[in-house]
Design a protein around this motif. Structure first.
Motif, mmCIF file in Angstrom:
data_model
loop_
_atom_site.group_PDB
_atom_site.id
_atom_site.type_symbol
_atom_site.label_atom_id
_atom_site.label_comp_id
_atom_site.label_asym_id
_atom_site.label_seq_id
_atom_site.Cartn_x
_atom_site.Cartn_y
_atom_site.Cartn_z
ATOM 1 N N LYS A 63 0.635 -1.204 0.388
ATOM 2 C CA LYS A 63 -0.020 0.228 -0.322
ATOM 3 C C LYS A 63 0.744 1.147 0.319
ATOM 4 C CE LYS A 63 -3.482 2.548 0.356
ATOM 5 N NZ LYS A 63 -4.466 2.691 -1.059
ATOM 6 N N GLU A 78 1.658 1.739 -3.187
ATOM 7 C CA GLU A 78 1.224 2.161 -4.556
ATOM 8 C C GLU A 78 1.179 4.656 -4.263
ATOM 9 O OE1 GLU A 78 -2.468 0.099 -3.907
ATOM 10 O OE2 GLU A 78 -2.062 -1.684 -3.338
ATOM 11 N N ASN A 79 1.580 4.537 -2.901
ATOM 12 C CA ASN A 79 1.088 6.039 -2.561
ATOM 13 C C ASN A 79 2.258 6.309 -3.367
ATOM 14 O OD1 ASN A 79 -1.643 5.456 -1.257
ATOM 15 N ND2 ASN A 79 -0.731 5.282 1.171
#
Length: 295
Positions: free
Chosen positions: A172, A175-176
């Protein structure tokens, strides 16, 4: 007539006395605000053949060193702290790591080792400036390097304050990071001053190298400095904006479980830059923490 003039003069004197006594007059202007009518002078020092730009300000007995975030500079990242922390209580040192701001040339291409490299360079800097002991304020990438510093050089550091920092990366997080790889996706407010300083092409190159460094860390298992957290002995304050789009709440909560003498303060509406958005509250919290006696 003389009696009337006498009372008029008394009234004028009373009004003048009240004016001069007011905290809002020029005669009683806050010394700290007066000091910033002229911008404090930054200085250069050579550290291991690297040009390091820094600012030291204040005359207080409590030393603070500030570590900026990725590509951050003295004034872009810590202006409210430079101007807002009590200079009779603190002496504040803000630096620009290699490749940041005016600590260049050369431009810096980042690798997965840059956090530890910055911690080591900071240690050489504080020894050259004889700035020990001190408390460390680290934001984002600066918070990560700050944790590494606290673990590796415990004899130099009294207290640690970090926010927007993490000790590992997972999918995650990647992704950021990828969502901000292209600087065209940044807000104009965030990108404009950095484009002016670095140039758009260089800024994009460094941003690419930062994202690639995060991918390399992820490929190697995702650990940045987790293996060092249990070696942090100093009292630690972790601050977190609950709406931080880059660093989720799981990261400060994880740090709380691994750093022995840590406590957490959350800003419910805060994002990544709580020290800028909530500068007065942030400075008050940090001041109280740094001046408190902790066992």
């Amino acid at each position: 007539m003389h009696s009337i003039d006498k009372y008029k003069n008394m009234a004028i004197l009373k009004t003048l006395h009240k004016f001069l006594s007011s905290k809002n007059t020029l005669f009683h202007m806050n010394r700290q605000k007066m000091a910033f009518s002229i911008k404090p002078k930054e200085e250069f020092i050579d550290i291991n053949s690297k040009k390091i730009n820094y600012l030291k300000i204040g005359n207080g007995p409590n030393n603070i060193m500030c570590f900026p975030g990725a590509l951050g500079t003295i004034w872009s990242d810590f202006k409210p702290q430079i101007e807002g922390l009590n200079q009779d209580v603190f002496t504040v040192l803000v630096w620009e790591p290699p490749g940041h701001g005016f600590s260049r040339p050369p431009e810096r291409i980042l690798t997965s080792k840059f956090y530890e490299e910055d911690a080591d360079t900071a240690n050489d800097l504080i020894k050259a400036l004889k700035f020990e002991p001190f408390s460390l304020l680290g934001w984002s990438d600066g918070g990560i390097s700050g944790m590494i510093f606290a673990a590796k050089y415990p004899q130099s550091i009294e207290k640690l304050v970090i926010w927007g920092a993490n000790s590992y990366v997972h999918s995650k997080d990647i992704e950021n990071y990828e969502s901000i790889r292209n600087i065209k996706n940044w807000s104009e407010r965030a990108s404009a001053p950095l484009k002016k300083l670095y140039g758009a092409e260089t800024l994009q190159d460094v941003q690419n190298s930062w994202c690639d460094a995060m991918l390399e860390i992820k490929r190697k298992g995702g650990d940045i400095c987790g293996y060092l957290l249990e070696k942090i002995e100093c009292p630690t304050l972790i601050l977190h904006g609950d709406k931080d789009p880059l660093v989720g709440l799981e990261h400060p909560e994880h740090l709380m479980t691994k750093i022995k003498r840590a406590k957490l303060h959350r800003f419910p509406e805060g994002k990544h830059n709580i020290h800028l958005r909530y500068a007065k509250e942030f400075n008050d919290i940090v001041t109280e923490f740094l001046l408190s006696k902790m066992k």
